[in-house]
Scaffold this active site. Structure first.
Site, PDB file in Angstrom:
ATOM      1  N   CYS A   1      39.241  32.885  44.764  1.00 13.69           N
ATOM      2  CA  CYS A   1      37.824  32.632  45.028  1.00 13.69           C
ATOM      3  C   CYS A   1      37.514  32.792  46.473  1.00 13.69           C
ATOM      4  CB  CYS A   1      37.616  31.410  44.679  1.00 13.69           C
ATOM      5  SG  CYS A   1      37.842  30.648  42.957  1.00 13.69           S
TER       6      CYS A   1
ATOM      7  N   ARG B   1      38.506  40.159  47.606  1.00 16.65           N
ATOM      8  CA  ARG B   1      39.529  39.368  47.030  1.00 16.65           C
ATOM      9  C   ARG B   1      39.319  39.284  45.657  1.00 16.65           C
ATOM     10  NH1 ARG B   1      40.557  35.086  50.979  1.00 16.65           N
ATOM     11  NH2 ARG B   1      40.593  33.432  49.544  1.00 16.65           N
TER      12      ARG B   1
ATOM     13  N   TRP C   1      37.161  33.473  40.922  1.00 21.45           N
ATOM     14  CA  TRP C   1      38.164  34.187  40.428  1.00 21.45           C
ATOM     15  C   TRP C   1      38.689  32.999  39.389  1.00 21.45           C
ATOM     16  CZ3 TRP C   1      43.489  34.936  39.694  1.00 21.45           C
ATOM     17  CH2 TRP C   1      43.928  36.222  39.026  1.00 21.45           C
TER      18      TRP C   1
ATOM     19  N   ASN D   1      38.317  26.911  46.310  1.00 25.30           N
ATOM     20  CA  ASN D   1      39.267  27.722  46.185  1.00 25.30           C
ATOM     21  C   ASN D   1      40.617  27.198  45.925  1.00 25.30           C
ATOM     22  OD1 ASN D   1      40.867  29.951  46.003  1.00 25.30           O
ATOM     23  ND2 ASN D   1      40.785  30.370  48.346  1.00 25.30           N
ATOM     24  N   GLY D   2      41.174  27.161  44.991  1.00 30.15           N
ATOM     25  CA  GLY D   2      42.541  26.766  44.893  1.00 30.15           C
ATOM     26  C   GLY D   2      42.607  25.949  43.356  1.00 30.15           C
TER      27      GLY D   2
ATOM     28  N   GLU E   1      64.089  46.075  39.560  1.00 30.28           N
ATOM     29  CA  GLU E   1      62.484  45.969  40.060  1.00 30.28           C
ATOM     30  C   GLU E   1      62.840  46.632  41.492  1.00 30.28           C
ATOM     31  OE1 GLU E   1      60.030  45.439  38.956  1.00 30.28           O
ATOM     32  OE2 GLU E   1      58.723  44.722  40.735  1.00 30.28           O
TER      33      GLU E   1
ATOM     34  N   LYS F   1      46.599  50.516  38.683  1.00 25.77           N
ATOM     35  CA  LYS F   1      46.827  49.191  38.745  1.00 25.77           C
ATOM     36  C   LYS F   1      47.173  48.539  37.447  1.00 25.77           C
ATOM     37  CE  LYS F   1      47.858  45.210  40.579  1.00 25.77           C
ATOM     38  NZ  LYS F   1      49.323  45.225  41.207  1.00 25.77           N
TER      39      LYS F   1
HETATM   40  O1  M6R Z   1      49.252  44.554  34.227  1.00 28.53           O
HETATM   41  P1  M6R Z   1      50.569  44.343  33.521  1.00 28.53           P
HETATM   42  O2  M6R Z   1      51.556  43.374  34.041  1.00 28.53           O
HETATM   43  O3  M6R Z   1      50.950  44.650  32.150  1.00 28.53           O
HETATM   44  O4  M6R Z   1      51.318  45.881  34.223  1.00 28.53           O
HETATM   45  C1  M6R Z   1      52.310  46.279  33.810  1.00 28.53           C
HETATM   46  C2  M6R Z   1      52.974  47.544  34.581  1.00 28.53           C
HETATM   47  O5  M6R Z   1      51.874  48.852  34.655  1.00 28.53           O
HETATM   48  C3  M6R Z   1      53.001  47.341  36.248  1.00 28.53           C
HETATM   49  O6  M6R Z   1      53.869  46.304  36.480  1.00 28.53           O
HETATM   50  C4  M6R Z   1      53.372  48.559  37.044  1.00 28.53           C
HETATM   51  O7  M6R Z   1      54.639  48.964  36.444  1.00 28.53           O
HETATM   52  C5  M6R Z   1      53.270  48.215  38.418  1.00 28.53           C
HETATM   53  N1  M6R Z   1      52.950  49.529  39.067  1.00 28.53           N
HETATM   54  C6  M6R Z   1      54.795  48.077  39.071  1.00 28.53           C
HETATM   55  O8  M6R Z   1      54.455  47.858  40.334  1.00 28.53           O
END
Ligand code: M6R
Length: 607
Positions: free
Chosen positions: A2, A28, A75, A101-102, A479, A602
């Site tokens: 937020c 944000r 948000w 916000n929080g 990871e 993303k």
């Molecule tokens: O939104 P999600 O957690 O389902 O997304 C999964 C993957 O697409 C996501 O974690 C992707 O691997 C990232 N780029 C990792 O940094």
């Protein structure tokens, strides 16, 4: 996350200033927007779901009268992104109106108390409780400020709050605990906001409000007091020289590194998740004949780590599955007794939703952990937890990964308790450790950030890396590898260390960098064995180990020391931090944009 903005304007209507301020907080992320102004000792509120321009076109914020007001971009965390849940929220009589916000941790118990006293609630938010609590406290207070402070002393959680009231129409009251709040003063007016960019067009003279402080704004400036005892705090104005772009990233060069350093806070938020949601998920998990942990990318790595945690804590076997493989691999065995726990930051990943849909059609119970209220995943799940990480702008998942981990770990411990697999003492101990995990991450980042930067330069010419860990650390290794390959474009390898001699060892040449995850615990003896094997073949060992671990340090060319006392099952939450930073600097050194790696989105919403 937020955004809040408040202003006492000296010479012009406040509404257009609020809209401009909110627009500068758009980065944000938000799903709804609202404005409240005070005019003729009456508060007017206009709000709705949608983007600022679109809602402004419909509701005409700019026509709202008055020279004092507050505005909010929401948000969603508690309650769907709807008009009713949008901020500002008011007390029963519309005399106290605020934005927040929080996350208010104890809102349900306060809400129950206030409902019994006859208060009327209209939204499902945690925020509305604060307005009613101040209204209640005002009955036994001589000033609004006194009631505000009394209410603040009762709420637990994170907040940046700004409030206007017809009871004191010349002032804005605000307060902060763990959510950012900044004040600003200029010829044009006096301001409060979540973030510097909102006030940059008007002033670069600002003052940060600190945790546990409240402030009262009037047309001349502000006073700050300690919430605890109402003692006055002197705080001068600081002149900042940030550009708008720098201000959005809070002075960091990229969103990714800002988000890496936000992890202590996002973990604290994840630890505040309402217990009844945790209990609900735990009950469903406990009932399942078989449990599938379904996710993609980083979220899959969280599931992999969780499968170790569920097994260690609750003696429960679960199946972590990459979502695109779920139907092929397990589809025919899914039925009414199956539980699918889907983990997805966005809640919109195509493969995860497809797996979930398939399982739903076969009557499986769908549970979810996600960062996005109102996402498709929340709509199709029987029960879900919202991880409260705030929007993640960098394409690489960082803070959302560690929050997923700490939520899944808490579920593991709750399952252990429900299934009678943990003693009272062990339970107390592990719950105590949860509370200090954010501090461990903070320390790991603080102590290692410059060293990681140096190492990223030293190894920047390498063409291949190996990441190795055993047990739960094999998830950390995967990871760390994913971060490096997606940002630094290095085709790195990651394996459970025990597997390395079944193939990967053949890539080792003189000087091949090998990153080992070495938390202290059950896997230690074996990991030392693997280090020796790699070293004997010329690998350069970079270890992430516990502070002062002389044996591992003695075997390593380079090492990064993590705080002492982290139980091995929880180690990925801390040990991943230097790997995130390493990938970040590695990408920067190579001139790549860590916020927008090539070919990646993303949220992957296509097959
Ligand atoms: O939104 P999600 O957690 O389902 O997304 C999964 C993957 O697409 C996501 O974690 C992707 O691997 C990232 N780029 C990792 O940094």
């Amino acid at each position: 996350m937020c955004g809040i903005f408040g202003c006492i304007s000296k010479d012009s209507p406040v509404a257009p200033i609020i809209i401009q301020g909110l627009k500068r907080l758009e980065y944000r992320g938000y799903d709804s927007v609202g404005v409240a102004t005070l005019y003729n000792e009456r508060i007017e509120v206009r709000k709705d779901a949608g983007k600022i321009d679109e809602v402004n076109n419909r509701l005409r914020f700019s026509e709202m009268k008055g020279s004092i007001g507050i505005g909010h971009t929401r948000w969603a965390t508690h309650g769907a992104p709807t008009m009713v849940n949008a901020h500002p929220h008011s007390d029963c009589n519309g005399e106290i109106t605020l934005i927040h916000n929080g996350v208010i941790e104890n809102f349900l118990e306060i809400k129950e108390e206030l409902l019994n006293k006859g208060h009327n609630f209209v939204s499902r938010t945690d925020t509305e409780v604060v307005a009613h609590l101040i209204e209640e406290e005002f009955k036994n207070s001589s000033t609004l400020e006194e009631a505000f402070l009394k209410a603040l002393r009762r709420i637990r959680g994170s907040y940046a709050i700004a409030l206007i009231s017809s009871k004191e129409p010349e002032r804005i009251f605000c307060a902060r605990n763990e959510s950012p709040l900044v004040l600003g003063v200029s010829e044009k007016g006096v301001f409060c906001a979540s973030d510097v960019p909102a006030m940059l067009p008007y002033t670069n003279k600002i003052a940060w409000v600190k945790n546990g402080e409240a402030a009262v704004l009037d047309s001349e400036g502000f006073t700050i007091v300690r919430i605890e005892d109402n003692s006055k705090i002197e705080r001068g104005l600081t002149e900042i020289t940030w550009t708008l772009e720098m201000a959005e990233k809070q002075g960091y060069p990229h969103f990714m590194v800002k988000e890496i350093f936000e992890q202590p806070q996002s973990l604290r938020n994840a630890l505040r998740i309402q217990k009844q949601y945790m209990d609900l998920l735990t009950t469903f998990l406990d009932r399942g004949r078989e449990i599938f942990l379904v996710a993609a990318g980083t979220s899959y790595h969280a599931c992999l780590a969780a499968s170790y945690l569920f097994s260690k804590f609750a003696r429960l076997v679960t199946y972590p599955v990459v979502s695109s493989e779920f139907i092929e691999n397990y589809g025919s065995s899914i039925g009414i007794d199956s539980v699918v726990l889907a983990v997805s930051q966005s809640g919109e990943t195509f493969d995860t939703l497809k797996a979930v849909d398939y399982a739903r059609m076969r009557a499986a119970t769908i549970l979810a952990v996600t960062n996005t209220v109102g996402s498709t995943l929340t709509r199709v799940s029987r029960a879900y937890i919202v991880q409260q990480s705030g929007p993640e702008i960098g394409v690489a998942a960082t803070k959302t990964f560690t929050s997923q981990l700490i939520i899944l770990a808490q579920l593991g411990v709750r399952l252990a308790r429900m299934r009678g697999k943990i003693s009272q003492d062990d339970l107390d101990e592990i719950e105590g450790v949860f509370k200090i995990m954010p501090d461990y991450v903070e320390k790991a980042l603080e102590n290692n950030s410059s060293k990681v930067e140096v190492l990223s330069k030293k190894y920047s010419g390498e063409r291949v890396f190996l990441f190795l860990g055993r047990g739960v650390s094999s998830a950390t290794a995967l990871e760390g590898r994913l971060k490096l390959l997606e940002l630094g474009y290095v085709p790195a390898l990651a394996y459970p260390a025990g597997e390395s001699k079944h193939g990967p060892i053949s890539v080792i040449e003189e000087g091949t960098p090998c990153i080992f995850l070495c938390p202290k615990g059950e896997t230690r003896k074996e990991i030392i064995g693997s280090i020796m094997e790699m070293k004997a073949r010329g690998a350069r060992i970079i270890s992430i180990c516990e502070e002062g671990d002389a044996e591992i340090i003695g075997l390593s060319e380079d090492y990064l020391e993590m705080p002492k006392g982290i139980p091995e099952p929880l180690s990925p939450i801390v040990y991943v931090a230097p790997l995130q930073l390493f990938a970040y600097h590695f990408a920067c050194n190579r001139g790549a944009d860590p916020d927008k790696p090539r070919n990646l989105a993303k949220s992957v919403t296509v097959p």
